[in-house]
Design a protein around this motif. Structure first.
Motif, PDB file in Angstrom:
ATOM      1  N   PRO A   1     -15.585 -40.861 -37.978  1.00  0.00           N
ATOM      2  CA  PRO A   1     -16.731 -40.225 -37.311  1.00  0.00           C
ATOM      3  C   PRO A   1     -16.963 -40.737 -35.887  1.00  0.00           C
ATOM      4  O   PRO A   1     -17.462 -39.992 -35.037  1.00  0.00           O
ATOM      5  CB  PRO A   1     -17.909 -40.574 -38.230  1.00  0.00           C
ATOM      6  CG  PRO A   1     -17.287 -40.740 -39.581  1.00  0.00           C
ATOM      7  CD  PRO A   1     -15.958 -41.387 -39.308  1.00  0.00           C
ATOM      8  N   VAL A   2     -16.605 -41.980 -35.609  1.00  0.00           N
ATOM      9  CA  VAL A   2     -16.748 -42.523 -34.253  1.00  0.00           C
ATOM     10  C   VAL A   2     -15.800 -41.796 -33.302  1.00  0.00           C
ATOM     11  O   VAL A   2     -16.176 -41.434 -32.177  1.00  0.00           O
ATOM     12  CB  VAL A   2     -16.485 -44.039 -34.240  1.00  0.00           C
ATOM     13  CG1 VAL A   2     -16.511 -44.587 -32.816  1.00  0.00           C
ATOM     14  CG2 VAL A   2     -17.498 -44.760 -35.111  1.00  0.00           C
ATOM     15  N   PHE A   3     -14.575 -41.567 -33.751  1.00  0.00           N
ATOM     16  CA  PHE A   3     -13.616 -40.797 -32.946  1.00  0.00           C
ATOM     17  C   PHE A   3     -14.148 -39.385 -32.707  1.00  0.00           C
ATOM     18  O   PHE A   3     -14.109 -38.875 -31.581  1.00  0.00           O
ATOM     19  CB  PHE A   3     -12.264 -40.735 -33.648  1.00  0.00           C
ATOM     20  CG  PHE A   3     -11.302 -39.758 -33.023  1.00  0.00           C
ATOM     21  CD1 PHE A   3     -10.528 -40.126 -31.940  1.00  0.00           C
ATOM     22  CD2 PHE A   3     -11.189 -38.462 -33.513  1.00  0.00           C
ATOM     23  CE1 PHE A   3      -9.653 -39.218 -31.345  1.00  0.00           C
ATOM     24  CE2 PHE A   3     -10.322 -37.548 -32.931  1.00  0.00           C
ATOM     25  CZ  PHE A   3      -9.547 -37.941 -31.849  1.00  0.00           C
ATOM     26  N   GLU A   4     -14.640 -38.749 -33.753  1.00  0.00           N
ATOM     27  CA  GLU A   4     -15.102 -37.365 -33.631  1.00  0.00           C
ATOM     28  C   GLU A   4     -16.269 -37.247 -32.656  1.00  0.00           C
ATOM     29  O   GLU A   4     -16.332 -36.295 -31.859  1.00  0.00           O
ATOM     30  CB  GLU A   4     -15.485 -36.843 -35.020  1.00  0.00           C
ATOM     31  CG  GLU A   4     -14.279 -36.690 -35.934  1.00  0.00           C
ATOM     32  CD  GLU A   4     -14.641 -36.326 -37.356  1.00  0.00           C
ATOM     33  OE1 GLU A   4     -13.787 -35.759 -38.062  1.00  0.00           O
ATOM     34  OE2 GLU A   4     -15.789 -36.616 -37.774  1.00  0.00           O
ATOM     35  N   ASP A   5     -17.173 -38.207 -32.689  1.00  0.00           N
ATOM     36  CA  ASP A   5     -18.312 -38.188 -31.765  1.00  0.00           C
ATOM     37  C   ASP A   5     -17.863 -38.383 -30.319  1.00  0.00           C
ATOM     38  O   ASP A   5     -18.289 -37.663 -29.411  1.00  0.00           O
ATOM     39  CB  ASP A   5     -19.301 -39.279 -32.156  1.00  0.00           C
ATOM     40  CG  ASP A   5     -20.456 -39.382 -31.175  1.00  0.00           C
ATOM     41  OD1 ASP A   5     -21.253 -38.430 -31.088  1.00  0.00           O
ATOM     42  OD2 ASP A   5     -20.546 -40.414 -30.474  1.00  0.00           O
ATOM     43  N   ALA A   6     -16.969 -39.355 -30.105  1.00  0.00           N
ATOM     44  CA  ALA A   6     -16.473 -39.598 -28.745  1.00  0.00           C
ATOM     45  C   ALA A   6     -15.700 -38.392 -28.234  1.00  0.00           C
ATOM     46  O   ALA A   6     -15.853 -37.984 -27.073  1.00  0.00           O
ATOM     47  CB  ALA A   6     -15.586 -40.843 -28.731  1.00  0.00           C
ATOM     48  N   PHE A   7     -14.889 -37.810 -29.083  1.00  0.00           N
ATOM     49  CA  PHE A   7     -14.096 -36.642 -28.686  1.00  0.00           C
ATOM     50  C   PHE A   7     -15.015 -35.495 -28.264  1.00  0.00           C
ATOM     51  O   PHE A   7     -14.807 -34.861 -27.219  1.00  0.00           O
ATOM     52  CB  PHE A   7     -13.194 -36.209 -29.841  1.00  0.00           C
ATOM     53  CG  PHE A   7     -12.430 -34.948 -29.570  1.00  0.00           C
ATOM     54  CD1 PHE A   7     -11.296 -34.977 -28.774  1.00  0.00           C
ATOM     55  CD2 PHE A   7     -12.844 -33.730 -30.088  1.00  0.00           C
ATOM     56  CE1 PHE A   7     -10.589 -33.811 -28.494  1.00  0.00           C
ATOM     57  CE2 PHE A   7     -12.154 -32.568 -29.821  1.00  0.00           C
ATOM     58  CZ  PHE A   7     -11.016 -32.604 -29.025  1.00  0.00           C
ATOM     59  N   ARG A   8     -16.043 -35.240 -29.062  1.00  0.00           N
ATOM     60  CA  ARG A   8     -16.974 -34.156 -28.751  1.00  0.00           C
ATOM     61  C   ARG A   8     -17.638 -34.376 -27.393  1.00  0.00           C
ATOM     62  O   ARG A   8     -17.714 -33.457 -26.563  1.00  0.00           O
ATOM     63  CB  ARG A   8     -18.031 -34.057 -29.855  1.00  0.00           C
ATOM     64  CG  ARG A   8     -19.137 -33.040 -29.569  1.00  0.00           C
ATOM     65  CD  ARG A   8     -20.231 -33.113 -30.622  1.00  0.00           C
ATOM     66  NE  ARG A   8     -20.815 -34.437 -30.734  1.00  0.00           N
ATOM     67  CZ  ARG A   8     -21.717 -34.929 -29.890  1.00  0.00           C
ATOM     68  NH1 ARG A   8     -22.138 -34.203 -28.840  1.00  0.00           N
ATOM     69  NH2 ARG A   8     -22.216 -36.137 -30.068  1.00  0.00           N
TER      70      ARG A   8
END
Length: 317
Positions: A171-178
């Motif tokens: 989820p940390v990756f997904e948030d940063a990517f967004r």
């Protein structure tokens, strides 16, 4: 389907299309460390990461007071391989290159972009080191010259992430990517193929997951075991199977087949310093690896996107 002379969307093809000529990367050291090394998250780093912070080919910051001096030193380091007139990408590779306050990052990155031969900025970092003010800075810099952000994902599987001591969840990756995409930035994800206990199906699921995001680029990296890493200690105490030449080249062909055509493939192999390389030893023959992958793509009629949208299980060539 071809991108130039290749059946996949290579970085070389994309750079020539975008900038009108061949563009070369200069590996730089931004003088930062990593929260997985300084005690904020951990002290040993990811188990595969060398003492150079995965920037073993970067010019050390050391004696260079100004990043322009480091750029010139990086050009000298590759003399004979590339033309000195550029254009170049200033690639901040070592450790985590957004792990610092904006007051430190902004003059560093602006100075690099000011170099007349630098056409773009590429910043290697972790998704848990991208606070809002840093993303905002990168977005502003992107208005001057293209800015790429390279995120070290490696795998989508949480058990593997814990095993390699990555230090953050998906989820940390997904948030940063967004947030990076909302800021208009180009985002490239790093994937390691051959991580301990990962099956081929698991590796393909990581690549398939990224292909279903609006990702701009991907780096496929063979797992290297390098001296001085925690991974090397584990391997020497309890050796585990490494991908063979045939397994890796077949796997990369499958990865290329399931990636959508727009994703730029920045790497399909990878270099480990030969003086530190414990295995796989065959990976030191980079030209053979690249040629074999190209041959297998042609022989099997595989091109990038051929199996995009199908389940991983049905993408066998």
């Amino acid at each position: 389907m071809l991108w130039g002379d290749k059946p996949y969307h290579s970085l070389d093809y994309e750079l020539k299309r975008r900038f009108g000529s061949k563009v070369y990367k200069l590996a730089l050291d931004g003088g930062m460390t990593c929260p997985n090394r300084d005690g904020s998250i951990g002290t040993g780093g990811c188990i595969f990461c060398s003492h150079g912070g995965s920037g073993d080919f970067a010019v050390p910051r050391g004696q260079y007071e100004d990043v322009w001096q480091q750029i010139e030193a990086a050009k000298e380091k590759v003399t004979g391989k590339i033309p000195k007139e550029g254009p170049f990408i200033a690639y901040f590779q070592s450790y985590t290159n957004t792990y610092g306050p904006v007051s430190y990052l902004e003059p560093l990155f602006r100075r690099a972009l000011d170099h007349p031969q630098v056409a773009a900025l590429s910043v290697g970092t972790r998704p848990d080191c991208l606070p809002e003010d840093v993303v905002e800075l990168l977005g502003r810099l992107n208005e001057r010259k293209p800015v790429w952000v390279e995120l070290g994902l490696q795998t989508i599987h949480e058990a593997t992430a814990e095993r390699i001591c990555r230090g953050y969840g998906l989820p940390v990756f997904e948030d940063a990517f967004r947030r990076l995409k909302e800021a208009g930035l180009t985002v490239i994800a790093h994937v390691i193929l051959g991580l301990p206990k990962e099956t081929e199906e698991m590796m393909l699921k990581t690549v398939d997951y990224l292909g279903r995001l609006p990702i701009d680029g991907i780096k496929l990296q063979l797992l290297h075991i390098l001296e001085g890493t925690a991974l090397a200690d584990c391997y020497q105490k309890a050796p585990f199977a490494l991908l063979s030449f045939e397994e890796y080249t077949d796997l990369v062909v499958r990865c290329i087949g399931i990636l959508p055509p727009h994703v730029v493939i920045h790497r399909i192999s990878g270099d480990g310093p030969k003086k530190l390389l414990i295995g796989p030893k065959w990976s030191g023959h980079k030209r053979l690896v690249l040629n074999t992958i190209a041959k297998k793509l042609r022989e099997n009629g595989v091109y990038q996107g051929k199996f995009y949208g199908l389940s991983v299980q049905n993408s066998v060539f």
